[in-house]
Design a protein around this motif. Structure first.
Motif, PDB file in Angstrom:
ATOM      1  N   ASN A  53       0.833  -1.408   0.225  1.00 41.68           N
ATOM      2  CA  ASN A  53      -0.069  -0.337  -0.157  1.00 41.68           C
ATOM      3  C   ASN A  53       0.909   0.817   0.223  1.00 41.68           C
ATOM      4  OD1 ASN A  53      -2.363  -1.754   0.213  1.00 41.68           O
ATOM      5  ND2 ASN A  53      -2.588  -1.717   2.413  1.00 41.68           N
ATOM      6  N   GLU A  54       2.005   1.117   0.106  1.00 41.75           N
ATOM      7  CA  GLU A  54       2.792   2.199   0.829  1.00 41.75           C
ATOM      8  C   GLU A  54       3.807   2.949  -0.287  1.00 41.75           C
ATOM      9  OE1 GLU A  54       3.804   3.607   5.163  1.00 41.75           O
ATOM     10  OE2 GLU A  54       1.845   2.520   5.570  1.00 41.75           O
ATOM     11  N   ILE A  55       4.301   1.364  -1.083  1.00 45.00           N
ATOM     12  CA  ILE A  55       5.122   1.840  -1.789  1.00 45.00           C
ATOM     13  C   ILE A  55       5.419   2.605  -2.862  1.00 45.00           C
ATOM     14  CG2 ILE A  55       5.161   0.267  -3.791  1.00 45.00           C
ATOM     15  CD1 ILE A  55       8.433   0.239  -1.287  1.00 45.00           C
ATOM     16  N   ARG A  56       6.056   3.382  -3.571  1.00 44.77           N
ATOM     17  CA  ARG A  56       5.979   3.991  -4.329  1.00 44.77           C
ATOM     18  C   ARG A  56       7.000   3.411  -5.178  1.00 44.77           C
ATOM     19  NH1 ARG A  56       5.256  10.187  -2.897  1.00 44.77           N
ATOM     20  NH2 ARG A  56       5.254   9.821  -4.786  1.00 44.77           N
ATOM     21  N   TYR A  57       7.061   4.834  -6.783  1.00 43.41           N
ATOM     22  CA  TYR A  57       8.216   4.959  -7.421  1.00 43.41           C
ATOM     23  C   TYR A  57       8.547   6.570  -8.059  1.00 43.41           C
ATOM     24  CZ  TYR A  57       5.993   0.006  -8.701  1.00 43.41           C
ATOM     25  OH  TYR A  57       6.032  -1.051  -8.722  1.00 43.41           O
ATOM     26  N   CYS A  58      10.331   5.931  -8.020  1.00 43.20           N
ATOM     27  CA  CYS A  58      11.124   7.134  -8.105  1.00 43.20           C
ATOM     28  C   CYS A  58      10.362   8.177  -9.162  1.00 43.20           C
ATOM     29  CB  CYS A  58      12.131   6.954  -8.599  1.00 43.20           C
ATOM     30  SG  CYS A  58      13.685   8.345  -8.782  1.00 43.20           S
ATOM     31  N   ASP A  59       9.758   9.282  -9.206  1.00 47.07           N
ATOM     32  CA  ASP A  59       9.389  10.331 -10.417  1.00 47.07           C
ATOM     33  C   ASP A  59       9.807  10.654 -11.391  1.00 47.07           C
ATOM     34  OD1 ASP A  59       7.744  10.663  -8.774  1.00 47.07           O
ATOM     35  OD2 ASP A  59       8.028  12.422  -8.007  1.00 47.07           O
ATOM     36  N   GLU A  60      11.856  10.313 -10.763  1.00 53.53           N
ATOM     37  CA  GLU A  60      13.076   9.881 -12.251  1.00 53.53           C
ATOM     38  C   GLU A  60      12.562   9.165 -12.639  1.00 53.53           C
ATOM     39  OE1 GLU A  60      14.817  12.989 -12.668  1.00 53.53           O
ATOM     40  OE2 GLU A  60      14.084  14.256 -11.428  1.00 53.53           O
ATOM     41  N   CYS A  61      13.354   7.704 -12.564  1.00 51.02           N
ATOM     42  CA  CYS A  61      13.443   6.724 -13.080  1.00 51.02           C
ATOM     43  C   CYS A  61      12.319   5.572 -13.113  1.00 51.02           C
ATOM     44  CB  CYS A  61      15.333   6.662 -12.840  1.00 51.02           C
ATOM     45  SG  CYS A  61      14.889   5.308 -11.092  1.00 51.02           S
ATOM     46  N   HIS A  62      11.614   5.964 -11.766  1.00 51.26           N
ATOM     47  CA  HIS A  62      10.505   4.535 -12.042  1.00 51.26           C
ATOM     48  C   HIS A  62      10.941   3.597 -11.325  1.00 51.26           C
ATOM     49  CE1 HIS A  62       7.978   7.146 -15.332  1.00 51.26           C
ATOM     50  NE2 HIS A  62       9.366   6.597 -15.514  1.00 51.26           N
ATOM     51  N   ASN A  63      11.980   3.603 -10.283  1.00 53.28           N
ATOM     52  CA  ASN A  63      12.284   2.337  -9.437  1.00 53.28           C
ATOM     53  C   ASN A  63      11.809   2.474  -8.492  1.00 53.28           C
ATOM     54  OD1 ASN A  63      13.760   0.748  -9.014  1.00 53.28           O
ATOM     55  ND2 ASN A  63      15.613   1.404  -8.122  1.00 53.28           N
ATOM     56  N   ILE A  64      11.876   1.538  -7.305  1.00 56.53           N
ATOM     57  CA  ILE A  64      10.854   1.239  -5.989  1.00 56.53           C
ATOM     58  C   ILE A  64      11.693   2.275  -5.369  1.00 56.53           C
ATOM     59  CG2 ILE A  64      10.291  -0.497  -4.482  1.00 56.53           C
ATOM     60  CD1 ILE A  64       9.872  -2.008  -6.813  1.00 56.53           C
ATOM     61  N   SER A  65      10.736   2.603  -4.969  1.00 56.85           N
ATOM     62  CA  SER A  65      11.532   3.639  -3.282  1.00 56.85           C
ATOM     63  C   SER A  65      10.287   4.065  -2.663  1.00 56.85           C
ATOM     64  CB  SER A  65      11.428   4.780  -4.340  1.00 56.85           C
ATOM     65  OG  SER A  65      12.089   6.301  -3.246  1.00 56.85           O
ATOM     66  N   ASP A  66      10.514   4.812  -1.629  1.00 57.33           N
ATOM     67  CA  ASP A  66      10.120   5.107  -0.244  1.00 57.33           C
ATOM     68  C   ASP A  66       9.873   6.747  -0.677  1.00 57.33           C
ATOM     69  OD1 ASP A  66      10.109   2.937   1.136  1.00 57.33           O
ATOM     70  OD2 ASP A  66      11.756   2.866   1.773  1.00 57.33           O
ATOM     71  N   GLU A  67      10.544   7.210  -1.288  1.00 58.79           N
ATOM     72  CA  GLU A  67      10.320   8.652  -1.156  1.00 58.79           C
ATOM     73  C   GLU A  67      10.213   9.269  -3.011  1.00 58.79           C
ATOM     74  OE1 GLU A  67      10.097  10.403   1.061  1.00 58.79           O
ATOM     75  OE2 GLU A  67      11.188   9.071   3.117  1.00 58.79           O
ATOM     76  N   PRO A  68       9.847  10.301  -2.975  1.00 62.13           N
ATOM     77  CA  PRO A  68       9.384  10.905  -4.424  1.00 62.13           C
ATOM     78  C   PRO A  68      10.146  10.792  -5.520  1.00 62.13           C
ATOM     79  CG  PRO A  68       8.182  12.221  -3.276  1.00 62.13           C
ATOM     80  CD  PRO A  68       9.636  11.605  -2.286  1.00 62.13           C
TER      81      PRO A  68
END
Length: 205
Positions: A53-68
């Motif tokens: 529910n909380e994982i997101r994807y990097c706004d730059e590279c689209h890798n898995i990330s906790d932050e924008p």
């Protein structure tokens, strides 16, 4: 397979939906969970719900990330002039484990596969072009680190065509990676040497 409980059967069937896990392995995992302290089971369940529910994807590279913006894109120690284009997040982990690459990444989210209904529009190709345009010449090389399959080669060819109008070197990892193999399953030594021994894309085939 006979189950002593409907609850166990349901848990096994859900666990067996995960890749690489058959019903026997799923049953062992479920029975192991039953032997553990209830707090451990709650922690496992909470971690799984959080990651979903909380994982997101990097706004730059689209890798898995906790932050924008992920830690790789935000790191001042990474080479900003080189972008390694990969199919999915596991490929980033595989390359990072080699310790041979210090640039940045761009995750396409798949490869072009017409039979499966996946075209260029379903991938993160346009955002790669926008990154290059936004860099104003800072990005000087794009490495295509795609699995050496027909779909991977088709995707690499398409990306190369899109990059032709820019003054950027397009290279591909050396074919030490076996033809038809998946990048994430390639051993770290071979993958590391492939990154270091990359070639100009136009002269690779």
């Amino acid at each position: 397979m006979q189950f002593p409980s409907k609850l166990i059967e349901n848990a096994v069937l859900e666990m067996a939906k995960l890749p690489g896990i058959g019903k026997k392995t799923a049953l062992r995992l479920v029975l192991n969970i039953l032997k553990r302290d209830s707090k451990e089971t709650e922690s496992l369940a909470e971690a799984l719900v959080k990651v979903r529910n909380e994982i997101r994807y990097c706004d730059e590279c689209h890798n898995i990330s906790d932050e924008p913006v992920c830690t790789i894109c935000s790191s001042s120690k990474r080479e900003t002039g080189i972008i390694c284009v990969v199919e999915d997040a596991p490929d980033v982990l595989a390359i990072e484990n080699t310790g041979q690459y210090l640039g940045r990444y761009h995750v396409l989210g798949g490869v072009i596969a017409p039979i499966e209904g996946i075209g260029p529009g379903e991938l993160n190709i346009d955002s790669l072009i926008r990154r290059i345009e936004k860099s104003e010449g800072e990005i000087r090389e794009v490495i295509l680190a795609l699995s050496p399959t027909m779909e991977g080669d088709t995707t690499g060819f398409y990306v190369t065509k899109k990059l032709k109008e820019y003054d950027i070197k397009v290279s591909v990892i050396a074919r030490g990676v076996p033809i038809g193999g998946e990048l994430e399953y390639t051993d770290e030594v071979t993958l590391g040497r492939s990154i270091l021994g990359r070639r100009s894309y136009e002269t690779s085939f």
